[in-house]
Write an enzyme that holds these catalytic residues in place. Structure first.
Site, PDB file in Angstrom:
ATOM      1  N   SER A 152       0.853  -1.181   0.000  1.00 24.28           N
ATOM      2  CA  SER A 152       0.000   0.000   0.000  1.00 24.28           C
ATOM      3  C   SER A 152       0.897   1.241   0.000  1.00 24.28           C
ATOM      4  CB  SER A 152      -0.929  -0.027   1.221  1.00 24.28           C
ATOM      5  OG  SER A 152      -1.752   1.105   1.249  1.00 24.28           O
ATOM      6  N   TYR A 166      -4.382   8.039  -6.647  1.00 26.98           N
ATOM      7  CA  TYR A 166      -3.407   7.167  -6.000  1.00 26.98           C
ATOM      8  C   TYR A 166      -3.805   6.869  -4.558  1.00 26.98           C
ATOM      9  CZ  TYR A 166       1.185   5.448  -4.499  1.00 26.98           C
ATOM     10  OH  TYR A 166       2.214   4.680  -4.004  1.00 26.98           O
ATOM     11  N   LYS A 170      -4.733   3.212  -2.749  1.00 21.07           N
ATOM     12  CA  LYS A 170      -3.979   2.629  -1.648  1.00 21.07           C
ATOM     13  C   LYS A 170      -4.854   2.398  -0.412  1.00 21.07           C
ATOM     14  CE  LYS A 170      -0.153   2.066  -3.828  1.00 21.07           C
ATOM     15  NZ  LYS A 170       0.324   0.694  -4.144  1.00 21.07           N
TER      16      LYS A 170
END
Length: 262
Positions: A152, A166, A170
């Site tokens: 992650s 992004y 994650k």
């Protein structure tokens, strides 16, 4: 700290077969090399064939065992072929580090590129999920358990500017890790998450350039006053894949120099 010298490990991964995605460079490359040094047979998966084969060549020259497999993790047939190759070549599958990912955005939340969002989420979310899917299926079939690490990011708890797609991806990686750990635990399959902070990789260097910064300006991203090195992430992956962590699953290991508590 570039070029860390690894401790003299006893062969903690001796004869284990491990897949590492995104093994062509950065954290994936460092992880593949460390795993091979610790005795594993490593299937190095990446869509960058030139650099991926270089990683394998360097492992083999150092006396380790590794094979390259071209893999686009957003492509289901490639992911299935990746798992099959590990089993066909080495006989079984013991672990996997699902590290491959697209880099963060360079747009504000109100101006993100919708096509890039779709591309990034296809790799970081669906691609990681498909890796887990077929890795877990193989481990269940074997009946011997295993360990999976999904990579992650510190962004999952401490997001930055220019990272809406992004950061969302994650967050998703951490969530899917928890679900998979709950469901696969009955088969003695551990599924954990590793969240790096700022790490000196080509991905980070490219990302900071896009927003007009330099890697040398990122020392404030940790309590240690520096960004991390790929080898330091590899050490965390080693712990989670190895039998040192047999009672660890469903959690996230932050390897971030204390950035998550700043």
């Amino acid at each position: 700290m570039s070029g860390l010298i690894y401790p003299k490990f006893f062969p903690i991964l001796n004869d284990k077969v491990v897949i590492v995605t995104g093994a062509a460079m950065g954290m994936g490359e460092a992880t593949a090399k460390l795993f091979a040094a610790a005795g594993a047979k490593v299937l190095c998966a990446d869509h960058n064939e030139e650099e991926g084969r270089r990683t394998v060549d360097e492992i083999v020259k150092a006396g380790g065992t590794a094979t390259f497999q071209f893999t686009e993790i957003a492509n289901s047939s490639d992911v299935q072929a990746m798992v099959k190759a590990a089993v066909d070549i080495y006989g079984h599958l013991d672990g996997a580090v699902n590290n491959a990912a697209h880099i963060q955005d360079d747009k504000r939340a109100w101006d993100f590129d919708e096509d890039y969002w779709d591309e990034l989420e296809a790799v970081n979310i669906k691609g990681t999920a498909m890796c887990m899917k077929y890795e877990i299926q193989q481990m269940i079939k074997q009946g011997n358990g295993g360990s999976i690490v999904n990579v992650s990011s510190i962004n999952s708890v401490r997001p930055k500017d220019f990272s809406v797609a992004y950061t969302s991806s994650k967050h998703a990686v951490m969530g899917m890790t928890k679900v998979a750990s709950m469901e696969a635990g009955q088969y003695n399959i551990r599924v954990s998450c590793l969240a790096p902070g700022g790490i000196n990789t080509p991905m980070l260097r490219d990302a900071v350039v896009k927003v007009g910064k330099k890697v040398t300006e990122l020392g404030g991203m940790s309590r240690l006053g520096r960004i991390g090195e790929p080898e330091e992430i590899a050490m965390g992956n080693l712990f989670l894949i190895s039998d040192m962590s047999t009672y660890v699953t469903g959690t996230t290991l932050f390897v971030d120099g204390g950035h998550s508590v700043l």
